[in-house]
Design an enzyme around this catalytic site. Structure first.
Site, PDB file in Angstrom:
ATOM      1  N   GLU A 166       0.815  -1.219   0.000  1.00 23.53           N
ATOM      2  CA  GLU A 166       0.000   0.000   0.000  1.00 23.53           C
ATOM      3  C   GLU A 166       0.847   1.267   0.000  1.00 23.53           C
ATOM      4  OE1 GLU A 166      -2.636   0.524   3.375  1.00 23.53           O
ATOM      5  OE2 GLU A 166      -3.548   2.296   2.496  1.00 23.53           O
ATOM      6  N   LYS A 208      -2.541  -2.033  -3.136  1.00 22.51           N
ATOM      7  CA  LYS A 208      -3.589  -1.180  -2.540  1.00 22.51           C
ATOM      8  C   LYS A 208      -3.227   0.277  -2.777  1.00 22.51           C
ATOM      9  CE  LYS A 208      -5.962  -0.175   1.809  1.00 22.51           C
ATOM     10  NZ  LYS A 208      -6.565  -0.780   3.013  1.00 22.51           N
TER      11      LYS A 208
HETATM   12  P1  13P Z   1      -9.238   4.142   4.386  1.00 21.74           P
HETATM   13  O1  13P Z   1     -10.122   3.413   3.405  1.00 21.74           O
HETATM   14  O2  13P Z   1     -10.003   4.780   5.533  1.00 21.74           O
HETATM   15  O3  13P Z   1      -8.282   5.061   3.703  1.00 21.74           O
HETATM   16  O4  13P Z   1      -8.375   3.038   5.118  1.00 21.74           O
HETATM   17  C1  13P Z   1      -7.841   2.030   4.376  1.00 21.74           C
HETATM   18  C2  13P Z   1      -6.551   1.632   4.953  1.00 21.74           C
HETATM   19  O5  13P Z   1      -6.364   0.478   5.298  1.00 21.74           O
HETATM   20  C3  13P Z   1      -5.504   2.643   5.078  1.00 21.74           C
HETATM   21  O6  13P Z   1      -4.289   2.027   5.365  1.00 21.74           O
END
Ligand code: 13P
Length: 328
Positions: A166, A208
């Site tokens: 991510e 992600k």
């Molecule tokens: P949000 O969808 O609130 O951005 O959170 C997702 C997430 O796991 C952030 O690391």
């Protein structure tokens, strides 16, 4: 994790973050309150079974048991979903780079992954945070974060745990959509180069990313179609087709906005499975409905089920305003 019509529930808020969210709703953040709230979500049986493929947990939660003594991990498994775990230790200020952060948590990660595998985790998450501002991001901050993501992903695969990679480019700021595109392109190019150097098996990871959106303070708003065009374009340019799935974060978009944008993105499609991995956009309405009161449990579950169903439709490009208005 990216089965058709299903997505990931990010319920991995650190204690600090969930305390902030609870605080805004005047809910006292005790370990029991955090457990009660998450238990309520995981026991939303129909929604969990139909729309949720996996749940990202926080260290405290993966070790907690439900009120009746059942481990929370077992509730998730009973609903046919996969338990996952956030393993990064958060984004900390990067020395010498004002306004930029580096995500920590590599020390001891091999041992922690083995512990988490024993507790039932089959996938993990590490979030790198990239800021946009004057002179920011710097190459150094992007490269340091990408290298950490690659080292994390390698350790996960060694442990038999699927890494969610991510790299989040934040929506904070007044930058426009084009700037978000340019920064995200550089970030994704850098991340995939580091993953390659670290010998990460792309077929065994999930990306992600953020969507391509204007900054929150930007006057020019973007339609879901504009967001979708830019998001699919940047991904086609940067994310190899070997990556099986892309699960977007919501990043501070409103819940309906995150759904509408995912729907438009799914309509364009790509070589990867596309879905959601939302925290706030799946939970805000449920948290508000619950407000820490046991008698509101059903209303909170209905709110969560509604958002899960809306995002499931969106992940298939089948959402509409009409569906949105169906009773929660
Ligand atoms: P949000 O969808 O609130 O951005 O959170 C997702 C997430 O796991 C952030 O690391």
């Amino acid at each position: 994790m990216v089965a058709a019509g299903k997505g990931i529930l990010a319920a991995d808020e650190s204690t600090g973050t969930i305390t902030k969210r609870f605080g805004a709703l005047r809910i006292e953040s005790t370990a029991d309150a955090r457990r009660d709230y998450r238990e309520l979500l995981f026991r939303t049986k129909d929604a969990m079974e139909q729309y949720i493929s996996g749940v990202i947990l926080y260290d405290e939660t993966i070790r907690q048991t439900a009120k009746d003594g059942t481990p929370l991990v077992k509730l998730i498994e009973a609903a046919g979903a996969i338990p996952g775990i956030k393993v990064d230790a958060g984004a900390k200020p990067l020395a010498n780079f004002l306004g930029e952060t580096i995500t920590e948590g590599l020390d001891g990660l091999r041992e922690r992954l083995s512990d988490y595998h024993g507790l039932g985790a089959r996938f993990a998450k590490w979030r790198a945070v990239i800021q946009i501002g004057g002179g920011v991001p710097t190459d150094f901050a992007v490269e340091a974060n990408a290298r950490a993501l690659a080292r994390y992903a390698g350790l996960c695969q060694e442990a038999g745990i699927v890494p969610i990679v991510e790299p989040e480019v934040l929506m904070d700021g007044a930058h426009d959509l084009a700037r978000c595109y340019d920064v995200t392109e550089f970030v994704l190019k850098t991340v995939f180069m580091e993953l390659y150097k670290a010998r990460v098996f792309l077929e065994g990871m999930i990306l992600k990313p953020n969507m391509i959106v204007p900054g929150k303070a930007c006057a020019a708003k973007a339609s879901p179609e504009e967001v979708a065009q830019a998001t699919i374009r940047v991904l086609r340019n940067c994310a190899p087709a070997a990556v099986p799935g892309v699960a977007f974060l919501s990043g501070g978009q409103s819940d309906v906005e995150a759904t509408a944008n995912l729907d438009a993105i799914s309509r364009l499609g790509g070589p990867w499975a596309l879905t959601f991995s939302y925290g706030r956009a799946l939970q805000d309405a449920a948290q508000k409905a619950w407000a820490g009161q046991p008698e509101n449990m059903r209303a909170a579950q209905a709110a969560f089920a509604h958002r899960a169903r809306m995002n499931s439709l969106a992940a298939q490009g089948r959402w509409s305003e009409g569906e949105e208005r169906t009773a929660a």
